[in-house]
Design a protein around this motif. Structure first.
Motif, PDB file in Angstrom:
ATOM      1  N   SER A  92      60.206  32.567  37.992  1.00 19.57           N
ATOM      2  CA  SER A  92      60.718  31.520  38.888  1.00 19.57           C
ATOM      3  C   SER A  92      59.617  30.914  39.755  1.00 19.57           C
ATOM      4  N   ASN A  93      58.493  31.611  39.884  1.00 19.03           N
ATOM      5  CA  ASN A  93      57.379  31.099  40.681  1.00 19.03           C
ATOM      6  C   ASN A  93      56.350  30.336  39.842  1.00 19.03           C
ATOM      7  N   HIS A  94      56.688  30.109  38.566  1.00 19.71           N
ATOM      8  CA  HIS A  94      55.821  29.338  37.659  1.00 19.71           C
ATOM      9  C   HIS A  94      56.678  28.242  37.030  1.00 19.71           C
ATOM     10  N   PRO A  95      56.708  27.035  37.602  1.00 17.00           N
ATOM     11  CA  PRO A  95      57.587  25.976  37.124  1.00 17.00           C
ATOM     12  C   PRO A  95      57.466  25.749  35.619  1.00 17.00           C
ATOM     13  N   GLY A  96      58.619  25.760  34.949  1.00 16.76           N
ATOM     14  CA  GLY A  96      58.663  25.519  33.512  1.00 16.76           C
ATOM     15  C   GLY A  96      58.440  26.756  32.658  1.00 16.76           C
ATOM     16  N   ALA A  97      58.076  27.882  33.277  1.00 12.66           N
ATOM     17  CA  ALA A  97      57.808  29.099  32.498  1.00 12.66           C
ATOM     18  C   ALA A  97      59.101  29.877  32.274  1.00 12.66           C
ATOM     19  N   GLU A  98      59.189  30.516  31.127  1.00 16.46           N
ATOM     20  CA  GLU A  98      60.358  31.316  30.778  1.00 16.46           C
ATOM     21  C   GLU A  98      60.095  32.796  31.048  1.00 16.46           C
ATOM     22  N   PRO A  99      61.128  33.537  31.464  1.00 17.69           N
ATOM     23  CA  PRO A  99      60.967  34.987  31.569  1.00 17.69           C
ATOM     24  C   PRO A  99      60.507  35.575  30.239  1.00 17.69           C
ATOM     25  N   PHE A 100      59.653  36.566  30.314  1.00 15.38           N
ATOM     26  CA  PHE A 100      59.083  37.317  29.185  1.00 15.38           C
ATOM     27  C   PHE A 100      57.968  36.555  28.471  1.00 15.38           C
ATOM     28  N   SER A 101      57.608  35.379  28.981  1.00 17.62           N
ATOM     29  CA  SER A 101      56.405  34.716  28.486  1.00 17.62           C
ATOM     30  C   SER A 101      55.196  35.322  29.206  1.00 17.62           C
ATOM     31  N   VAL A 102      54.014  34.976  28.750  1.00 23.54           N
ATOM     32  CA  VAL A 102      52.789  35.526  29.328  1.00 23.54           C
ATOM     33  C   VAL A 102      51.923  34.385  29.844  1.00 23.54           C
ATOM     34  N   VAL A 103      51.417  34.547  31.055  1.00 18.95           N
ATOM     35  CA  VAL A 103      50.514  33.544  31.628  1.00 18.95           C
ATOM     36  C   VAL A 103      49.193  34.223  31.986  1.00 18.95           C
ATOM     37  N   GLU A 104      48.177  33.414  32.139  1.00 17.49           N
ATOM     38  CA  GLU A 104      46.872  33.918  32.557  1.00 17.49           C
ATOM     39  C   GLU A 104      46.765  33.761  34.072  1.00 17.49           C
ATOM     40  N   VAL A 105      46.492  34.857  34.763  1.00 19.67           N
ATOM     41  CA  VAL A 105      46.290  34.823  36.209  1.00 19.67           C
ATOM     42  C   VAL A 105      44.884  35.338  36.497  1.00 19.67           C
ATOM     43  N   ALA A 106      44.523  35.439  37.778  1.00 25.23           N
ATOM     44  CA  ALA A 106      43.141  35.785  38.136  1.00 25.23           C
ATOM     45  C   ALA A 106      42.677  37.094  37.513  1.00 25.23           C
ATOM     46  N   TYR A 107      43.583  38.056  37.349  1.00 27.39           N
ATOM     47  CA  TYR A 107      43.180  39.367  36.827  1.00 27.39           C
ATOM     48  C   TYR A 107      43.471  39.543  35.335  1.00 27.39           C
ATOM     49  N   GLY A 108      43.875  38.459  34.663  1.00 26.93           N
ATOM     50  CA  GLY A 108      44.107  38.529  33.222  1.00 26.93           C
ATOM     51  C   GLY A 108      45.514  38.132  32.835  1.00 26.93           C
ATOM     52  N   PRO A 109      45.976  38.511  31.624  1.00 24.55           N
ATOM     53  CA  PRO A 109      47.322  38.138  31.181  1.00 24.55           C
ATOM     54  C   PRO A 109      48.382  38.874  31.994  1.00 24.55           C
ATOM     55  N   GLN A 110      49.450  38.156  32.327  1.00 25.22           N
ATOM     56  CA  GLN A 110      50.553  38.741  33.092  1.00 25.22           C
ATOM     57  C   GLN A 110      51.879  38.318  32.463  1.00 25.22           C
ATOM     58  N   THR A 111      52.687  39.299  32.071  1.00 26.50           N
ATOM     59  CA  THR A 111      54.041  39.005  31.605  1.00 26.50           C
ATOM     60  C   THR A 111      54.874  38.520  32.784  1.00 26.50           C
ATOM     61  N   LEU A 112      55.664  37.476  32.551  1.00 29.03           N
ATOM     62  CA  LEU A 112      56.546  36.955  33.595  1.00 29.03           C
ATOM     63  C   LEU A 112      57.937  37.550  33.427  1.00 29.03           C
ATOM     64  N   TRP A 113      58.523  37.941  34.552  1.00 31.33           N
ATOM     65  CA  TRP A 113      59.806  38.646  34.551  1.00 31.33           C
ATOM     66  C   TRP A 113      60.855  37.870  35.330  1.00 31.33           C
ATOM     67  N   PRO A 114      62.130  38.116  35.063  1.00 36.04           N
ATOM     68  CA  PRO A 114      63.164  37.622  35.977  1.00 36.04           C
ATOM     69  C   PRO A 114      62.931  38.227  37.364  1.00 36.04           C
ATOM     70  N   ASP A 115      63.334  37.520  38.401  1.00 34.48           N
ATOM     71  CA  ASP A 115      63.229  38.082  39.752  1.00 34.48           C
ATOM     72  C   ASP A 115      63.949  39.428  39.774  1.00 34.48           C
ATOM     73  N   HIS A 116      63.282  40.464  40.256  1.00 32.73           N
ATOM     74  CA  HIS A 116      63.889  41.798  40.263  1.00 32.73           C
ATOM     75  C   HIS A 116      63.286  42.644  41.380  1.00 32.73           C
ATOM     76  N   CYS A 117      64.032  43.623  41.812  1.00 36.14           N
ATOM     77  CA  CYS A 117      63.574  44.581  42.826  1.00 36.14           C
ATOM     78  C   CYS A 117      62.959  43.868  44.034  1.00 36.14           C
ATOM     79  N   VAL A 118      63.653  42.825  44.476  1.00 34.73           N
ATOM     80  CA  VAL A 118      63.185  42.070  45.645  1.00 34.73           C
ATOM     81  C   VAL A 118      63.439  42.899  46.904  1.00 34.73           C
ATOM     82  N   GLN A 119      62.440  42.968  47.739  1.00 34.42           N
ATOM     83  CA  GLN A 119      62.478  43.809  48.938  1.00 34.42           C
ATOM     84  C   GLN A 119      63.785  43.647  49.713  1.00 34.42           C
ATOM     85  N   GLY A 120      64.436  44.752  49.976  1.00 34.09           N
ATOM     86  CA  GLY A 120      65.632  44.746  50.810  1.00 34.09           C
ATOM     87  C   GLY A 120      66.917  44.373  50.111  1.00 34.09           C
ATOM     88  N   THR A 121      66.853  44.038  48.808  1.00 32.19           N
ATOM     89  CA  THR A 121      68.075  43.672  48.087  1.00 32.19           C
ATOM     90  C   THR A 121      68.697  44.921  47.462  1.00 32.19           C
TER      91      THR A 121
END
Length: 209
Positions: free
Chosen positions: A67-96
């Motif tokens: 949800s923090n990567h416009p147009g990206a689908e959950p379970f896709s992979v993006v390149e971030v500063a530290y390398g490839p990162q799988t994108l997930w549905p929002d989960h385990c949000v603090q206090g929920t």
């Protein structure tokens, strides 16, 4: 698979990985059968004097949320500063409620609950290091100061947080055992099979409860 039964040692610590509501059926990132392991995890924990529990604890702007990567689908992979990162549905949000420990978990004698993934800019699968492989959680130092020599892993999910925790335990100089019967896998693009191959490469031992 036929595995040797686990014989608990005095210098063992049981590490229960992310036994949380969001990783169980009905949760935001449900692992099939995730809730089914809780009675077995409780039973195993009663044999250990020392138990650590990890808890995914994400801010809403976590880099691994699709949800923090416009147009990206959950379970896709993006390149971030530290390398490839799988994108997930929002989960385990603090206090929920989804970030809470599963209500069937019953380990009152757990000595440490370690929260991870709270850095918005780096995801964290392992109990030892964030996904940049450089930022430590402090667990290694805690275990060394307590005199533990072997980590026994159960929990969710086998092919992500359990896998990388076990591998990092070996890298940090501990013995590592995984009890597959007390884990469940997401199995994303063959990740479950890749996990067992990685365990063999890294020297992670598999055991029956």
């Amino acid at each position: 698979m036929s595995l040797p039964p686990l014989a608990v040692r005095p210098t063992d610590v049981l590490v229960v990985i992310d036994p949380q509501v969001d990783f169980c059926p009905g949760g935001a990132l449900a692992v099939a059968g995730g809730d089914e392991i809780m009675p077995l995890v409780n039973e195993i924990a009663r044999r250990f004097e020392h138990v650590v529990i990890t808890q995914d604890w994400h801010p809403r702007d976590q880099i691994s949320f699709a949800s923090n990567h416009p147009g990206a689908e959950p379970f896709s992979v993006v390149e971030v500063a530290y390398g490839p990162q799988t994108l997930w549905p929002d989960h385990c949000v603090q206090g929920t409620p989804g970030a809470g420990l599963h209500p069937a978990l019953d380990i009152p004698h757990a000595e440490l609950i370690l929260r991870k993934g709270y850095n918005p800019g780096v995801d964290s699968y392992s109990a030892f290091f964030e996904n940049d492989k450089a930022t430590a959680t402090g667990l290694s130092g805690y275990l060394r100061q307590r005199g533990f020599e072997r980590c026994v892993f159960v929990g969710l999910a086998l092919d992500f947080c359990v896998r990388y925790s076990a591998q990092d335990a070996i890298a940090e100089g501990f013995e590592a055992v995984v009890i597959p019967e007390a884990c469940r896998a997401i199995d994303l693009d063959g990740s479950a099979a890749a996990t067992f191959a990685a365990f063999e490469r890294h020297g992670v031992v598999l055991a029956a409860p």
